[in-house]
Design a protein around this motif. Structure first.
Motif, PDB file in Angstrom:
ATOM      1  N   UNK A 160       0.778  -1.175   0.121  1.00 26.27           N
ATOM      2  CA  UNK A 160       0.100   0.059  -0.029  1.00 26.27           C
ATOM      3  C   UNK A 160       0.761   1.281  -0.201  1.00 26.27           C
ATOM      4  N   UNK A 161       1.948   1.152   0.965  1.00 29.72           N
ATOM      5  CA  UNK A 161       2.817   2.533   0.918  1.00 29.72           C
ATOM      6  C   UNK A 161       3.671   2.647  -0.401  1.00 29.72           C
ATOM      7  N   UNK A 189       1.937   6.795  -6.291  1.00 27.03           N
ATOM      8  CA  UNK A 189       0.610   7.725  -6.719  1.00 27.03           C
ATOM      9  C   UNK A 189       0.979   9.166  -6.546  1.00 27.03           C
ATOM     10  N   UNK A 190       1.660   9.434  -5.542  1.00 24.36           N
ATOM     11  CA  UNK A 190       2.039  10.830  -4.787  1.00 24.36           C
ATOM     12  C   UNK A 190       3.499  11.443  -5.256  1.00 24.36           C
ATOM     13  N   UNK A 191       4.202  10.630  -6.243  1.00 29.85           N
ATOM     14  CA  UNK A 191       5.305  11.070  -6.689  1.00 29.85           C
ATOM     15  C   UNK A 191       5.077  12.611  -7.475  1.00 29.85           C
ATOM     16  N   UNK A 192       6.168  13.436  -7.770  1.00 30.19           N
ATOM     17  CA  UNK A 192       6.073  14.591  -8.403  1.00 30.19           C
ATOM     18  C   UNK A 192       5.367  14.297  -9.936  1.00 30.19           C
ATOM     19  N   UNK A 193       5.785  13.260 -10.629  1.00 24.73           N
ATOM     20  CA  UNK A 193       5.420  13.080 -11.741  1.00 24.73           C
ATOM     21  C   UNK A 193       4.986  11.587 -11.848  1.00 24.73           C
ATOM     22  N   UNK A 194       3.538  11.124 -11.387  1.00 24.69           N
ATOM     23  CA  UNK A 194       3.328   9.934 -11.454  1.00 24.69           C
ATOM     24  C   UNK A 194       2.918   9.160 -12.716  1.00 24.69           C
ATOM     25  N   UNK A 195       3.482   7.903 -12.966  1.00 26.11           N
ATOM     26  CA  UNK A 195       3.345   7.436 -14.421  1.00 26.11           C
ATOM     27  C   UNK A 195       2.369   7.285 -15.176  1.00 26.11           C
ATOM     28  N   UNK A 196       1.117   7.352 -14.223  1.00 27.47           N
ATOM     29  CA  UNK A 196      -0.039   7.033 -14.866  1.00 27.47           C
ATOM     30  C   UNK A 196      -0.894   8.660 -15.084  1.00 27.47           C
ATOM     31  N   UNK A 197      -0.094   9.773 -14.574  1.00 27.85           N
ATOM     32  CA  UNK A 197      -0.732  10.930 -14.698  1.00 27.85           C
ATOM     33  C   UNK A 197      -0.878  11.518 -16.070  1.00 27.85           C
ATOM     34  N   UNK A 198      -0.183  11.089 -17.225  1.00 25.59           N
ATOM     35  CA  UNK A 198      -0.326  11.349 -18.326  1.00 25.59           C
ATOM     36  C   UNK A 198       0.182  10.229 -19.282  1.00 25.59           C
ATOM     37  N   UNK A 199      -0.132   9.205 -20.123  1.00 24.51           N
ATOM     38  CA  UNK A 199       0.222   8.078 -20.581  1.00 24.51           C
ATOM     39  C   UNK A 199       1.150   8.806 -21.969  1.00 24.51           C
TER      40      UNK A 199
END
Length: 202
Positions: free
Chosen positions: A7-8, A14-24
């Motif tokens: 979970x962590x 999810x809360x990284x500065x540029x999450x991988x799923x923010x924009x494909x």
């Protein structure tokens, strides 16, 4: 890291500065940019070594004088082969050159594929941890590439020390240059989101 819960780990992502799923689209473009920077940095390093070896010898001597942290590596390389410090200096120069260029390219891509499309994810309480982890990785990779000296060196059995010698070294330095530019960009995005975009786009 088995001591970190799944979970962590997911929250870190999810809360990284540029999450991988923010924009494909940005994720896809990032792969191309990283590869392009690696090739660019390697080409710059090889060309500089081929055409400006005398000047690079002088630069390596100045680096050893001006940056004491780099002196042991330069001294070690000179003892192995007198031509190696010049090629090391070329790797350092390509690294320094790539940082502002790479960050600018990542920033332009992020602006076009994420910011303009209002896809920015908000930062959260875990974001500073991801930024610290990124900064820690950045320091470790850069130091390992440009500062460390093999503790045990036997010219008959070079082992992993080969990565510190040309022509492999230029590839390693180019890879770290690209990774460093991306990590620096991501950390910068984290700071900007904390300043201007704590809740994401409305």
């Amino acid at each position: 890291m088995p001591f970190i819960s799944e979970d962590f780990k997911e929250r870190l992502k999810r809360e990284s500065p540029t999450p991988p799923d923010e924009s494909e689209e940005f994720t896809r473009v990032t792969g191309h940019i990283v590869l392009g920077i690696i090739v660019f940095a390697a080409v710059v390093s090889y060309i500089a070594t081929g055409f400006f070896s005398a000047q690079l010898d002088v630069i390596s001597t100045r680096l050893a004088s001006l940056v004491p942290l780099l002196r042991p590596r330069i001294t070690f390389l000179a003892a192995v082969d007198p031509s190696f410090p010049a090629q090391y200096a070329a790797g350092v120069i390509s690294f320094v050159l790539v940082q502002p260029i790479g960050i600018a390219i990542f920033a332009r891509a992020y602006w076009r594929t994420v910011v303009k499309k209002r896809l920015c994810r908000p930062v959260g309480p875990v974001t500073p941890i991801t930024m610290l982890l990124g900064a820690g990785l950045l320091l470790v990779f850069v130091w390992a590439t440009f500062g460390t000296v093999p503790s045990r060196w036997d010219p008959r059995y070079p082992g992993m020390a080969r990565i510190f010698f040309p022509p492999i070294y230029q590839i390693l330095a180019s890879l770290i240059s690209s990774l460093s530019a991306f990590l620096s960009f991501a950390i910068l995005v984290g700071f900007l989101k904390f300043l201007f975009l704590r809740r994401g786009h409305r």
